[in-house]
Design a protein around this motif. Structure first.
Motif, PDB file in Angstrom:
ATOM      1  N   LYS A 111      12.037  12.086   8.343  1.00 20.62           N
ATOM      2  CA  LYS A 111      11.443  12.064   7.012  1.00 20.62           C
ATOM      3  C   LYS A 111      11.426  10.647   6.445  1.00 20.62           C
ATOM      4  N   LEU A 112      12.497   9.952   6.649  1.00 23.39           N
ATOM      5  CA  LEU A 112      12.592   8.593   6.147  1.00 23.39           C
ATOM      6  C   LEU A 112      11.553   7.699   6.791  1.00 23.39           C
ATOM      7  N   ARG A 113      11.415   7.868   8.105  1.00 19.60           N
ATOM      8  CA  ARG A 113      10.425   7.035   8.796  1.00 19.60           C
ATOM      9  C   ARG A 113       9.028   7.257   8.211  1.00 19.60           C
ATOM     10  N   GLN A 114       8.751   8.535   7.975  1.00 22.74           N
ATOM     11  CA  GLN A 114       7.433   8.850   7.374  1.00 22.74           C
ATOM     12  C   GLN A 114       7.288   8.189   6.001  1.00 22.74           C
ATOM     13  N   GLY A 115       8.336   8.334   5.191  1.00 22.70           N
ATOM     14  CA  GLY A 115       8.294   7.770   3.828  1.00 22.70           C
ATOM     15  C   GLY A 115       8.087   6.276   3.849  1.00 22.70           C
ATOM     16  N   GLU A 116       8.763   5.575   4.754  1.00 22.59           N
ATOM     17  CA  GLU A 116       8.590   4.129   4.826  1.00 22.59           C
ATOM     18  C   GLU A 116       7.150   3.768   5.164  1.00 22.59           C
ATOM     19  N   ALA A 117       6.590   4.531   6.107  1.00 18.89           N
ATOM     20  CA  ALA A 117       5.196   4.243   6.503  1.00 18.89           C
ATOM     21  C   ALA A 117       4.258   4.416   5.310  1.00 18.89           C
ATOM     22  N   ILE A 118       4.514   5.468   4.574  1.00 20.12           N
ATOM     23  CA  ILE A 118       3.661   5.738   3.394  1.00 20.12           C
ATOM     24  C   ILE A 118       3.810   4.607   2.391  1.00 20.12           C
ATOM     25  N   GLN A 119       5.059   4.193   2.200  1.00 18.82           N
ATOM     26  CA  GLN A 119       5.294   3.129   1.233  1.00 18.82           C
ATOM     27  C   GLN A 119       4.602   1.839   1.640  1.00 18.82           C
ATOM     28  N   ARG A 120       4.666   1.573   2.916  1.00 17.84           N
ATOM     29  CA  ARG A 120       3.991   0.368   3.393  1.00 17.84           C
ATOM     30  C   ARG A 120       2.488   0.471   3.135  1.00 17.84           C
ATOM     31  N   GLY A 121       1.966   1.620   3.427  1.00 14.32           N
ATOM     32  CA  GLY A 121       0.524   1.844   3.186  1.00 14.32           C
ATOM     33  C   GLY A 121       0.181   1.688   1.727  1.00 14.32           C
ATOM     34  N   MET A 122       1.009   2.236   0.885  1.00 14.52           N
ATOM     35  CA  MET A 122       0.725   2.168  -0.543  1.00 14.52           C
ATOM     36  C   MET A 122       0.770   0.742  -1.054  1.00 14.52           C
ATOM     37  N   ALA A 123       1.727  -0.001  -0.572  1.00 15.55           N
ATOM     38  CA  ALA A 123       1.828  -1.402  -0.979  1.00 15.55           C
ATOM     39  C   ALA A 123       0.571  -2.147  -0.573  1.00 15.55           C
ATOM     40  N   GLU A 124       0.121  -1.865   0.642  1.00 14.74           N
ATOM     41  CA  GLU A 124      -1.107  -2.531   1.095  1.00 14.74           C
ATOM     42  C   GLU A 124      -2.291  -2.141   0.215  1.00 14.74           C
ATOM     43  N   MET A 125      -2.344  -0.853  -0.160  1.00 11.18           N
ATOM     44  CA  MET A 125      -3.433  -0.379  -1.024  1.00 11.18           C
ATOM     45  C   MET A 125      -3.396  -1.063  -2.376  1.00 11.18           C
ATOM     46  N   GLN A 126      -2.167  -1.177  -2.897  1.00 11.81           N
ATOM     47  CA  GLN A 126      -2.023  -1.800  -4.211  1.00 11.81           C
ATOM     48  C   GLN A 126      -2.498  -3.245  -4.176  1.00 11.81           C
ATOM     49  N   ILE A 127      -2.134  -3.922  -3.101  1.00 12.22           N
ATOM     50  CA  ILE A 127      -2.575  -5.306  -2.979  1.00 12.22           C
ATOM     51  C   ILE A 127      -4.094  -5.368  -2.899  1.00 12.22           C
ATOM     52  N   ALA A 128      -4.661  -4.434  -2.141  1.00 11.46           N
ATOM     53  CA  ALA A 128      -6.123  -4.418  -2.009  1.00 11.46           C
ATOM     54  C   ALA A 128      -6.778  -4.193  -3.374  1.00 11.46           C
ATOM     55  N   ILE A 129      -6.155  -3.266  -4.124  1.00 11.80           N
ATOM     56  CA  ILE A 129      -6.702  -2.982  -5.471  1.00 11.80           C
ATOM     57  C   ILE A 129      -6.626  -4.220  -6.334  1.00 11.80           C
ATOM     58  N   LEU A 130      -5.467  -4.843  -6.308  1.00 14.47           N
ATOM     59  CA  LEU A 130      -5.287  -6.056  -7.103  1.00 14.47           C
ATOM     60  C   LEU A 130      -6.311  -7.107  -6.724  1.00 14.47           C
ATOM     61  N   ASN A 131      -6.522  -7.213  -5.411  1.00 11.45           N
ATOM     62  CA  ASN A 131      -7.472  -8.224  -4.955  1.00 11.45           C
ATOM     63  C   ASN A 131      -8.892  -7.890  -5.373  1.00 11.45           C
ATOM     64  N   ALA A 132      -9.123  -6.578  -5.479  1.00 14.53           N
ATOM     65  CA  ALA A 132     -10.493  -6.183  -5.819  1.00 14.53           C
ATOM     66  C   ALA A 132     -10.789  -6.388  -7.291  1.00 14.53           C
ATOM     67  N   LEU A 133      -9.741  -6.449  -8.106  1.00 18.02           N
ATOM     68  CA  LEU A 133      -9.961  -6.590  -9.549  1.00 18.02           C
ATOM     69  C   LEU A 133     -10.594  -7.941  -9.862  1.00 18.02           C
ATOM     70  N   PRO A 134     -11.522  -7.939 -10.856  1.00 21.17           N
ATOM     71  CA  PRO A 134     -12.137  -9.220 -11.218  1.00 21.17           C
ATOM     72  C   PRO A 134     -11.181 -10.102 -12.008  1.00 21.17           C
ATOM     73  N   ALA A 135     -10.132  -9.486 -12.567  1.00 17.67           N
ATOM     74  CA  ALA A 135      -9.189 -10.283 -13.356  1.00 17.67           C
ATOM     75  C   ALA A 135      -8.364 -11.196 -12.444  1.00 17.67           C
ATOM     76  N   HIS A 136      -8.042 -12.366 -12.984  1.00 14.80           N
ATOM     77  CA  HIS A 136      -7.175 -13.277 -12.230  1.00 14.80           C
ATOM     78  C   HIS A 136      -5.752 -12.909 -12.550  1.00 14.80           C
ATOM     79  N   ILE A 137      -4.988 -12.506 -11.558  1.00 14.48           N
ATOM     80  CA  ILE A 137      -3.646 -11.995 -11.830  1.00 14.48           C
ATOM     81  C   ILE A 137      -2.610 -12.843 -11.067  1.00 14.48           C
TER      82      ILE A 137
END
Lengths: 857, 93
Positions: free
Chosen positions: A57-83
């Motif tokens: 279960k933990l291994r799965q959770g870590e993978a998900i977390q890694r994926g989510m972090a990557e998604m968040q970064i992608a979202i941030l990068n996609a935003l027109p705002a300079h952050i």
């Protein structure tokens, strides 16, 4: 490890397998010991064991977390705002793609896009236009970092040479409660800013337009209240802005326009009317009326709800006044034109009624202008007529052309008569008489002239004149004829009297039969001739109006019986039966007795004459209204219809093919004249082969006047010669007469009275002398004497006491009833007509002379 | 009547292990239902903070410790069985 694994080979295999088995058993055991609901086991020595399921279960959770972090970064990068992420000291820890792109183009250059630099220091170092905003930003970030503010925002311009740009800086704490850093975000708000700018400019423009407009502008609430007004509108209405905003549109509207405006307002609110464009009056504060051109539009919210009216008022009072003046003037012109048209129509009608046309000749242009009636009189039309003097002359009768032309030319030099009567000859040969009158007018300079005239159709008048001339001529001729006949009759009658008189003497004397027959022939022919002459005279008198027939009540039965007895002998001779009288006989008609009898006798005599052997004559009377109709019916051959018209014309004897029938041919004509002179009518109905009925109608006597006896000399019974008592006393008789043959006749008659001495006088004065000298017992006085008239002699006789009582017998060929009356009134005792009937004469003489001897005076 | 007591819990979990996750959910739901506004929950992840687990003498996770009101009680498991749990916590059924 790698070496050991490489060398592990088979001798460890069993041990490995046993360990794994033990591991599984241990895990199983741990699960059981922990009740099946345990993820990990921890030992006080620090060792721990994560059970297999938890590990998975933990291994799965870590993978998900890694994926989510990557998604968040992608979202941030996609935003027109300079952050960027800053740590507690303001050092940039991380940035997104937009920051990196912006940094590449702007200040934070370098391989790490500012990561590792202190952002606060960057801001503080900033130079140029944006330095102030940068310092504000640094202050704000610090406050958030210190926890003094939960967030900080700042909008600032950051224009590049190419664009106008605005940014919004937003600073938020990284993690609430822990001062571990902040997130700094710049958002490009240029578009919004530009839109706001544009809006502001638009509003400014609008305000400028609204306030500076040359027309009045107002916003009204949907209820009509003023919301916003501009200066111009205040000026138009004459109110202050504050006053105006207290009012509604209706307050300014002229009362009679309010209903219409209210209707338009409601229609617009209801969406039935898109916009309202009208010219409308308003009342200014001063009470004056101001005219505006008004355009109203309804402003609606996006969802369509009405918000307010936008009204534009253009002051058009001046234009309205001009328009009104124009309209008034146009109306006046129209009225004037209508009046002119009415006048013209009246003139045309009047000209048509009077048959007077008008014309105008302009000598300068040689143009002739005619009125409608003139065209009608000349029998042409405006299209056909060439409008020239020559064209006019063409229509004038060729025989009159020269005279007309002369008259016109003469009038040009100012000489009259400015009027002429002439004829027109139309192409179809019709002649019209016209009377032209005109006047020649000079213009102000006395130069070219024109003539104005009228042209009257006098054809009718001319025809009437001609007819009257003809009539007068005919009447004159008729009178001349009557006069001639009258004179001739007199001339004829005088010798005839002698013939008849002496024939009577012969008749009285005893003669042989042969002589008697001769005398009878003379008497008959003479009698016929006398009748002829008398009738001619009567007609002449009636036609000349000299025959006055005074009407008097006459007994119908007496007259008819008397006349019937006169034709009895004639009827018997012809074999014609006279039927008894029929109908309304016991009444009176108003007529002249003698003429009435004459007419009836004529009709009866005709009925007998034009009858046939074995025929009959019937006389019937019938009252028709106020008239009595006396019808005399025969059983003769009847009269053909085509001859009826000639029946009553003088000297017209119908060609009945029986020339033997006696008659003058004057009887019916005279009867007609006499009946009409007595106020009656005469007529005939006839059927060929069956007979004719002649009738007369005379007015009935409605009153109670006494009947005039039909006898001519009623008080003179006519005794037969034989019966006359003879007197032997000598008598003297004076006969005043200019006709010698009459004298001779009387002389001869009196020869039969030897006791009578005859004195004779050929003149009136001599007669008077003789009368005075001899005082005769009787005077015979002729009416026509060469020196004095008979009635004058009578007057003098009666005026003289010596002769006043001597009986006077008047003798005349023709005296009217009126004359006889007058003579009687003047003192005449008797009246005798010529030719003298011997019996009547003797009877009168005997009656006038005393039968017994009177003592000599 | 005295103010109802504040319940203090400490839940030891092993990361997102299946039983630990369930225990956390069950506890949160129970507190929200029966002890609204009067509970505190401290979650200790023994995988992240093994020292704390050692200090507190935790052997098995998940483990719920009722710190107050007294007496202190320790319950192991996913807290899925409601009746025994309420009994153990001294709460009315």
């Amino acid at each position: 490890m790698n070496a050991s694994l490489a060398n592990a080979d088979d001798f460890h295999d069993e041990e490995i397998a046993a360990s794994v088995l033990r591991l599984h058993e241990t895990q199983q055991r741990l699960q059981e010991l922990a009740g099946g609901e345990v993820d990990a086991v921890l030992l006080p020595g620090g060792q721990s064991f994560l059970l297999h399921a938890a590990q998975e279960k933990l291994r799965q959770g870590e993978a998900i977390q890694r994926g989510m972090a990557e998604m968040q970064i992608a979202i941030l990068n996609a935003l027109p705002a300079h952050i960027a992420l800053l740590d507690a000291q303001g050092v940039i820890l991380s940035v997104n793609d937009a920051w990196r792109r912006f940094a590449t183009a702007n200040v934070l250059q370098g391989p790490e896009f500012g990561v590792g630099q202190n952002y606060l220091e960057v801001c503080t170092r900033a130079q140029g236009d944006c330095s102030e905003e940068a310092e504000d930003a640094a202050r704000g970030i610090r406050r958030v970092l210190r926890g003094e503010a939960k967030e900080f925002t700042l909008e600032y311009p950051c224009h590049s040479p190419a664009d106008k740009r605005w940014f919004r800086l937003m600073v938020t704490p990284l993690q609430e409660g822990q001062l571990s850093g902040v997130v700094v975000m710049h958002v490009n708000v240029s578009e919004r800013k530009l839109a706001e700018e544009a809006l502001r400019e638009s509003e400014e423009r609008f305000r400028g337009t609204f306030e500076q407009a040359a027309v009045g502008i107002a916003h009204f609430s949907t209820e009509g209240r003023f919301l916003r007004v501009n200066d111009k509108l205040c000026a138009i209405f004459g109110y202050d802005r504050e006053e105006l905003l207290e009012l509604t549109s209706a307050d300014l509207t002229v009362p009679e326009d309010r209903a219409a405006c209210e209707e338009a307002r409601l229609a617009m609110v209801a969406g039935k009317l898109a916009s309202y464009d009208t010219e409308k009056r308003y009342l200014r504060k001063s009470g004056e009326v101001v005219w505006t051109h008004l355009v109203i539009n309804l402003q609606r919210a996006a969802v369509g709800e009405p918000r307010y009216f936008i009204s534009v008022f253009d002051d058009i009072t001046a234009r309205k006044q001009v328009e009104e003046a124009l309209q008034n003037s146009e109306r006046q012109q129209r009225e004037l034109a209508a009046q002119l048209e009415a006048e013209r129509a009246r003139l045309v009608a009047a000209q048509a009624v009077a048959k007077v046309g008008s014309w105008e000749m302009d000598f300068a242009t040689s143009t002739l202008t005619w009125s409608e009636e003139t065209y009608r009189i000349f029998g042409t039309t405006p299209e056909r007529f060439p409008h020239t003097h020559a064209g006019f002359l063409e229509l004038v009768h060729p025989e009159d052309r020269e005279a007309v032309d002369d008259a016109l030319i003469q009038s040009l030099s100012g000489r009259g008569p400015f009027a002429i009567e002439h004829r027109l000859l139309s192409p179809d040969g019709r002649v019209t008489f016209v009377e032209e009158r005109w006047d020649v007018l000079s213009d102000a300079r006395g130069g070219s002239k024109r003539a104005i005239g009228t042209c009257q159709d006098i054809t009718e008048r001319k025809l009437v004149e001609e007819r009257r001339r003809g009539q007068e001529e005919a009447e004159r001729a008729n009178r001349a004829k009557s006069e001639f006949l009258s004179r001739m009759s007199h001339e004829l009658r005088t010798p005839l009297h002698a013939i008849l008189g002496f024939a009577q003497l012969l008749e009285v004397d005893d003669r042989n039969d042969e002589d008697k027959e001769s005398v009878a022939q003379i008497m008959r022919a003479g009698g016929h001739l006398l009748g002829l002459i008398n009738e001619v005279l009567d007609i002449a008198r009636v036609e000349s109006g000299k025959l006055a027939l005074t009407p008097e009540p006459v007994s119908v039965r007496e007259t008819l019986e008397e006349t019937l007895s006169l034709v009895k002998v004639q009827a018997a001779d012809c074999g014609v039966r006279i039927e008894p009288l029929r109908g309304d006989l016991d009444c009176q008609v108003l007529a002249n007795a003698q003429r009435f009898k004459q007419v009836v006798l004529n009709l009866l005599s005709n009925a007998v004459k034009f009858n046939q052997q074995g025929g009959s004559v019937t006389v019937a009377c019938q009252k028709i209204a106020d008239y009595l109709r006396i019808a005399v019916a025969d059983t003769g051959r009847g009269i053909p219809a085509e001859s009826m018209g000639k029946l009553f014309a003088p000297f017209e004897r119908l060609d009945v093919g029986d020339a033997a029938i006696e008659g003058t041919g004057l009887g019916l004509s005279l009867s007609k004249h006499l009946v009409e002179a007595m106020g009656g009518r005469i007529g005939v109905e006839s059927e060929l082969g069956k007979g004719s009925t002649f009738w007369i109608e005379l007015p009935l006597n409605q009153g109670t006047r006494a009947t005039t006896p039909t006898g001519l000399i009623p008080d003179a019974p006519i005794p037969s010669v034989a019966e006359a008592p003879r007197s032997t006393v000598p008598r003297t008789l004076l006969y005043i007469e200019d006709n010698l043959s009459n004298l001779r006749l009387v002389e001869r008659i009196l020869a039969r009275r030897p006791e009578v001495t005859l004195l004779s006088a050929l003149q009136g004065r001599l007669g008077l002398d003789l009368a005075r000298g001899h005082l005769p017992d009787l005077i015979l006085l002729d009416l026509q004497l060469p020196d004095l008239r008979g009635d004058e002699v009578l007057r003098q006789l009666r005026a003289d006491p010596a002769t006043a009582d001597i009986p006077v017998v008047m003798i005349s060929a023709d005296a009217t009833t009126g004359q006889i009356e007058r003579l009687r009134a003047a003192g005449a005792n008797e009246y005798l007509t010529k030719p003298i009937n011997i019996r009547s004469f003797l009877a009168i003489v005997d009656a006038a002379l005393p039968r017994t001897a009177a003592p000599p005076s | 009547m005295s103010k109802p007591p504040l319940f203090k819990f400490r839940l030891y979990v092993a990361g997102d292990g299946p039983h630990s996750t369930q225990a956390r959910a069950n506890l949160t739901a129970l507190c929200r239902e029966l002890l609204p506004e009067r509970h505190e929950i401290e979650v200790v992840d023994v995988l992240r903070d093994p020292q704390r687990a050692l200090t507190d003498g935790v052997m098995l996770t998940p483990l719920l410790v009722k710190l107050s009101p007294a007496p202190i009680r320790k319950i192991t498991g996913s807290l899925s069985q409601r009746e025994p749990l309420l009994q153990a916590l001294g709460l009315p059924a």
